[in-house]
Motif scaffolding. Sequence first.
Motif, PDB file in Angstrom:
ATOM      1  N   LEU A 198       0.860  -1.181   0.000  1.00  0.00           N
ATOM      2  CA  LEU A 198       0.000   0.000   0.000  1.00  0.00           C
ATOM      3  C   LEU A 198       0.897   1.232   0.000  1.00  0.00           C
ATOM      4  CD1 LEU A 198      -2.571  -1.301   2.646  1.00  0.00           C
ATOM      5  CD2 LEU A 198      -2.834  -1.288   0.152  1.00  0.00           C
ATOM      6  N   GLY A 199       1.202   1.705  -1.213  1.00  0.00           N
ATOM      7  CA  GLY A 199       2.117   2.821  -1.377  1.00  0.00           C
ATOM      8  C   GLY A 199       1.402   4.141  -1.507  1.00  0.00           C
ATOM      9  N   ALA A 200       2.161   5.167  -1.850  1.00  0.00           N
ATOM     10  CA  ALA A 200       1.608   6.523  -1.918  1.00  0.00           C
ATOM     11  C   ALA A 200       0.659   6.718  -3.083  1.00  0.00           C
ATOM     12  CB  ALA A 200       2.748   7.538  -1.996  1.00  0.00           C
ATOM     13  N   SER A 201       0.691   5.814  -4.063  1.00  0.00           N
ATOM     14  CA  SER A 201      -0.222   5.905  -5.207  1.00  0.00           C
ATOM     15  C   SER A 201      -1.326   4.869  -5.141  1.00  0.00           C
ATOM     16  CB  SER A 201       0.566   5.738  -6.522  1.00  0.00           C
ATOM     17  OG  SER A 201       1.534   6.755  -6.660  1.00  0.00           O
ATOM     18  N   GLY A 202      -1.421   4.165  -4.008  1.00  0.00           N
ATOM     19  CA  GLY A 202      -2.437   3.145  -3.854  1.00  0.00           C
ATOM     20  C   GLY A 202      -1.850   1.751  -3.752  1.00  0.00           C
ATOM     21  N   ALA A 203      -2.695   0.752  -3.976  1.00  0.00           N
ATOM     22  CA  ALA A 203      -2.265  -0.642  -3.867  1.00  0.00           C
ATOM     23  C   ALA A 203      -1.324  -0.999  -5.012  1.00  0.00           C
ATOM     24  CB  ALA A 203      -3.472  -1.562  -3.879  1.00  0.00           C
ATOM     25  N   TYR A 204      -0.357  -1.872  -4.699  1.00  0.00           N
ATOM     26  CA  TYR A 204       0.636  -2.273  -5.691  1.00  0.00           C
ATOM     27  C   TYR A 204       0.919  -3.758  -5.525  1.00  0.00           C
ATOM     28  CZ  TYR A 204       5.284  -2.918  -7.787  1.00  0.00           C
ATOM     29  OH  TYR A 204       6.354  -3.380  -8.522  1.00  0.00           O
ATOM     30  N   ARG A 205       0.844  -4.481  -6.645  1.00  0.00           N
ATOM     31  CA  ARG A 205       1.117  -5.924  -6.627  1.00  0.00           C
ATOM     32  C   ARG A 205       2.297  -6.214  -7.543  1.00  0.00           C
ATOM     33  NH1 ARG A 205      -3.972  -9.691  -7.524  1.00  0.00           N
ATOM     34  NH2 ARG A 205      -4.553  -8.359  -5.741  1.00  0.00           N
ATOM     35  N   SER A 206       3.341  -6.757  -6.985  1.00  0.00           N
ATOM     36  CA  SER A 206       4.541  -7.041  -7.768  1.00  0.00           C
ATOM     37  C   SER A 206       4.579  -8.509  -8.183  1.00  0.00           C
ATOM     38  CB  SER A 206       5.798  -6.708  -6.946  1.00  0.00           C
ATOM     39  OG  SER A 206       5.962  -7.650  -5.907  1.00  0.00           O
ATOM     40  N   ARG A 207       5.500  -8.824  -9.062  1.00  0.00           N
ATOM     41  CA  ARG A 207       5.687 -10.226  -9.434  1.00  0.00           C
ATOM     42  C   ARG A 207       6.348 -11.023  -8.321  1.00  0.00           C
ATOM     43  NH1 ARG A 207       8.057  -9.667 -15.630  1.00  0.00           N
ATOM     44  NH2 ARG A 207       6.202  -8.686 -16.552  1.00  0.00           N
ATOM     45  N   ARG A 208       7.097 -10.305  -7.483  1.00  0.00           N
ATOM     46  CA  ARG A 208       7.803 -10.975  -6.398  1.00  0.00           C
ATOM     47  C   ARG A 208       6.899 -11.015  -5.165  1.00  0.00           C
ATOM     48  NH1 ARG A 208      13.232  -9.275  -3.205  1.00  0.00           N
ATOM     49  NH2 ARG A 208      13.669 -11.330  -2.323  1.00  0.00           N
ATOM     50  N   ARG A 209       6.537 -12.216  -4.768  1.00  0.00           N
ATOM     51  CA  ARG A 209       5.619 -12.365  -3.642  1.00  0.00           C
ATOM     52  C   ARG A 209       6.116 -13.441  -2.697  1.00  0.00           C
ATOM     53  NH1 ARG A 209       0.400 -12.888  -7.522  1.00  0.00           N
ATOM     54  NH2 ARG A 209       0.908 -11.102  -8.844  1.00  0.00           N
ATOM     55  N   LEU A 233       1.971 -12.355  -0.252  1.00  0.00           N
ATOM     56  CA  LEU A 233       2.311 -11.006   0.169  1.00  0.00           C
ATOM     57  C   LEU A 233       3.286 -10.394  -0.824  1.00  0.00           C
ATOM     58  CD1 LEU A 233       2.287  -8.772   2.425  1.00  0.00           C
ATOM     59  CD2 LEU A 233       4.244  -9.982   3.431  1.00  0.00           C
ATOM     60  N   THR A 234       2.901  -9.286  -1.430  1.00  0.00           N
ATOM     61  CA  THR A 234       3.787  -8.567  -2.344  1.00  0.00           C
ATOM     62  C   THR A 234       5.014  -8.056  -1.602  1.00  0.00           C
ATOM     63  OG1 THR A 234       2.243  -7.852  -4.063  1.00  0.00           O
ATOM     64  CG2 THR A 234       4.015  -6.339  -3.535  1.00  0.00           C
ATOM     65  N   LEU A 235       6.190  -8.242  -2.191  1.00  0.00           N
ATOM     66  CA  LEU A 235       7.431  -7.678  -1.656  1.00  0.00           C
ATOM     67  C   LEU A 235       7.888  -6.571  -2.594  1.00  0.00           C
ATOM     68  CD1 LEU A 235       9.357 -10.919  -0.599  1.00  0.00           C
ATOM     69  CD2 LEU A 235       7.856  -9.471   0.785  1.00  0.00           C
ATOM     70  N   VAL A 236       8.091  -5.378  -2.051  1.00  0.00           N
ATOM     71  CA  VAL A 236       8.413  -4.236  -2.899  1.00  0.00           C
ATOM     72  C   VAL A 236       9.924  -4.034  -2.971  1.00  0.00           C
ATOM     73  CG1 VAL A 236       6.222  -3.107  -2.400  1.00  0.00           C
ATOM     74  CG2 VAL A 236       8.231  -2.571  -1.006  1.00  0.00           C
ATOM     75  N   PRO A 237      10.409  -3.532  -4.098  1.00  0.00           N
ATOM     76  CA  PRO A 237      11.846  -3.264  -4.240  1.00  0.00           C
ATOM     77  C   PRO A 237      12.232  -1.941  -3.587  1.00  0.00           C
ATOM     78  CG  PRO A 237      10.713  -2.698  -6.261  1.00  0.00           C
ATOM     79  CD  PRO A 237       9.664  -3.287  -5.346  1.00  0.00           C
ATOM     80  N   GLY A 248      -4.698   9.936   3.879  1.00  0.00           N
ATOM     81  CA  GLY A 248      -4.332   9.731   2.492  1.00  0.00           C
ATOM     82  C   GLY A 248      -3.274   8.657   2.335  1.00  0.00           C
ATOM     83  N   PRO A 249      -3.130   8.126   1.107  1.00  0.00           N
ATOM     84  CA  PRO A 249      -2.100   7.111   0.875  1.00  0.00           C
ATOM     85  C   PRO A 249      -0.685   7.632   1.075  1.00  0.00           C
ATOM     86  CG  PRO A 249      -3.117   7.803  -1.193  1.00  0.00           C
ATOM     87  CD  PRO A 249      -3.931   8.398  -0.092  1.00  0.00           C
ATOM     88  N   ASP A 250      -0.517   8.957   1.090  1.00  0.00           N
ATOM     89  CA  ASP A 250       0.796   9.526   1.385  1.00  0.00           C
ATOM     90  C   ASP A 250       0.923   9.907   2.864  1.00  0.00           C
ATOM     91  OD1 ASP A 250      -0.982  11.626   1.287  1.00  0.00           O
ATOM     92  OD2 ASP A 250       0.235  12.891  -0.024  1.00  0.00           O
ATOM     93  N   HIS A 251      -0.007   9.407   3.693  1.00  0.00           N
ATOM     94  CA  HIS A 251       0.064   9.620   5.141  1.00  0.00           C
ATOM     95  C   HIS A 251       0.339   8.331   5.902  1.00  0.00           C
ATOM     96  CE1 HIS A 251      -1.629  13.529   4.189  1.00  0.00           C
ATOM     97  NE2 HIS A 251      -1.405  13.904   5.432  1.00  0.00           N
ATOM     98  N   VAL A 252      -0.109   7.203   5.375  1.00  0.00           N
ATOM     99  CA  VAL A 252       0.147   5.917   6.027  1.00  0.00           C
ATOM    100  C   VAL A 252       0.312   4.865   4.941  1.00  0.00           C
ATOM    101  CG1 VAL A 252      -2.344   5.499   6.373  1.00  0.00           C
ATOM    102  CG2 VAL A 252      -0.664   4.245   7.745  1.00  0.00           C
ATOM    103  N   ALA A 253       1.423   4.139   4.987  1.00  0.00           N
ATOM    104  CA  ALA A 253       1.772   3.185   3.932  1.00  0.00           C
ATOM    105  C   ALA A 253       2.166   1.851   4.536  1.00  0.00           C
ATOM    106  CB  ALA A 253       2.921   3.733   3.090  1.00  0.00           C
ATOM    107  N   LEU A 254       2.003   0.797   3.747  1.00  0.00           N
ATOM    108  CA  LEU A 254       2.418  -0.562   4.135  1.00  0.00           C
ATOM    109  C   LEU A 254       3.435  -1.036   3.108  1.00  0.00           C
ATOM    110  CD1 LEU A 254       1.405  -2.860   6.261  1.00  0.00           C
ATOM    111  CD2 LEU A 254       0.584  -3.944   4.170  1.00  0.00           C
ATOM    112  N   LEU A 255       4.661  -1.313   3.569  1.00  0.00           N
ATOM    113  CA  LEU A 255       5.764  -1.628   2.667  1.00  0.00           C
ATOM    114  C   LEU A 255       6.389  -2.979   3.020  1.00  0.00           C
ATOM    115  CD1 LEU A 255       7.452   1.904   2.586  1.00  0.00           C
ATOM    116  CD2 LEU A 255       5.908   0.904   0.879  1.00  0.00           C
ATOM    117  N   PRO A 256       5.804  -4.074   2.538  1.00  0.00           N
ATOM    118  CA  PRO A 256       6.431  -5.386   2.761  1.00  0.00           C
ATOM    119  C   PRO A 256       7.716  -5.476   1.935  1.00  0.00           C
ATOM    120  CG  PRO A 256       4.136  -5.578   2.009  1.00  0.00           C
ATOM    121  CD  PRO A 256       4.574  -4.184   1.753  1.00  0.00           C
ATOM    122  N   THR A 257       8.794  -5.919   2.552  1.00  0.00           N
ATOM    123  CA  THR A 257      10.078  -6.017   1.855  1.00  0.00           C
ATOM    124  C   THR A 257      10.829  -7.252   2.303  1.00  0.00           C
ATOM    125  OG1 THR A 257      11.344  -4.845   3.549  1.00  0.00           O
ATOM    126  CG2 THR A 257      10.286  -3.486   1.872  1.00  0.00           C
TER     127      THR A 257
END
Length: 457
Positions: free
Chosen positions: A11-22, A36-40, A200-209
């Motif tokens: 859940l990034g600043a531009s909304g939900a994001y699904r990567s190929r790496r999970r 669970l999406t893992l973000v770069p 807003g999405p630029d106030h609270v984010a979820l960054l699985p890594t």
Amino acid sequence: MAEEPIQLDALGASGAYRSRRRQTVEDVAGSPVAELTLVPGLFVGRTMKALHRARTLPAPERIAALARAGSLFAEGVFDGLGPAGYRRTVSRVSGVPVSVVAEAAAAISEAAGTAGETAYAAKPAAAVSDWRSPETTKGSAVWTRRGDVFAVHAAGNHPGPHSLWLEALALGYRVAVRPSRREPFTPHRLVLALREAGFGPDHVALLPTDHGTADAILRDADLGLAYGGDDVVAKYAGSGVLPQGPGRSKILVTADTDWRAHLDTIVASVAHQGGVACINATSVLVEGDPAPLAEALAERLATLPTLPPEDEGAVLSAQPVDSARALEKHLLSRAAGTTAWLGGDGVVEELPGGGAVLRPAVHQVAEAGAEQHRVELPFPCVWVGPWSPSDGVGPLRDSLVLTVMTEQDALVDELVAEPSISNVYRGDHPTYWIRPGVPHDGYLGEFLMRTKTVIRD
């Protein structure tokens, strides 16, 4: 037909994001439950920059949004899970009994609703919260943030710690959370609730890594909070990251107090909520012979049932079999030379449907300074040993909570004054006692905020 895994997007600043790496999230039986999406690192960097650029909501708006989020978290449907489905899923994945998950979820909802009060409990009495306050016309301390962006490396052993970082939002920080891959459902649900409530999405984010990218979240924030073991405490001590390590909570019973009258409290301190929390007692010290207390503890703890974590009657935590066996091996190694009253032959009981319950362990040590008192394990595991006034405060240091059952005011004076003991409970109070508005390990606001003098015309 097997259920499709739940998709947990970043859940990034531009909304939900699904990567190929999970990352596949499995339950204690090894069955896949979610992806669970893992973000770069690039995604982390862009999101953190957006959080820094965002403008903080006015205090009334963010307090109202937190209250709405608390209700949504408790009652809403997120990731296709209503309240009951959420509780059951978290229990299956984390191994925490479902009744404990329910208590934690209620505590998170309450914390969101009261964050406007609890976050400001740390404010110095002489300070005001806004430079526009009338007091500043004559000169006044103003309580203000030390930064704008707060990062959290979340714990996965219990949902409860997610109630703490809500105070950062109440104080005006933007927050980025790196969820534990062991239990990402609670922070995912909470961030979605906060966004629906008005952040807003630029106030609270979820960054699985992955682990390699994780430090970038803390590095790009102004301040951070990280959960882990002694290695985490050592890594971040004295930095802009507040480490939350083992609790090593303890109970002390002096000779002027009959422990038999308080056995219920001692047992509950060890076993409450499956013994997984940092506020569970891991050591009990008694002035005199510790054997009768150890025996009584073992008798009571031995009666706890072995049930799957999603069973409403479950009171003990579960793990995948391999990790449960590893914990058992570690326990037996560290317990060498002690007297086993319970769990001496092992603590793992495998479940028919997969996974294993960690049953209680009670070991008696020979002295107050025994090295075992520093061993904290995520199930009801307690070290019982002797204490005498000549031992002093030393064996009681480095305790998140110390319950002391004594008539000696002078001893309580020493314990309250000891910097490495975070909380002192005198009398018949379990180590897990807590309520909104009192500090857990100091107020978070002590770390997030500072005072500065403002005078104006």
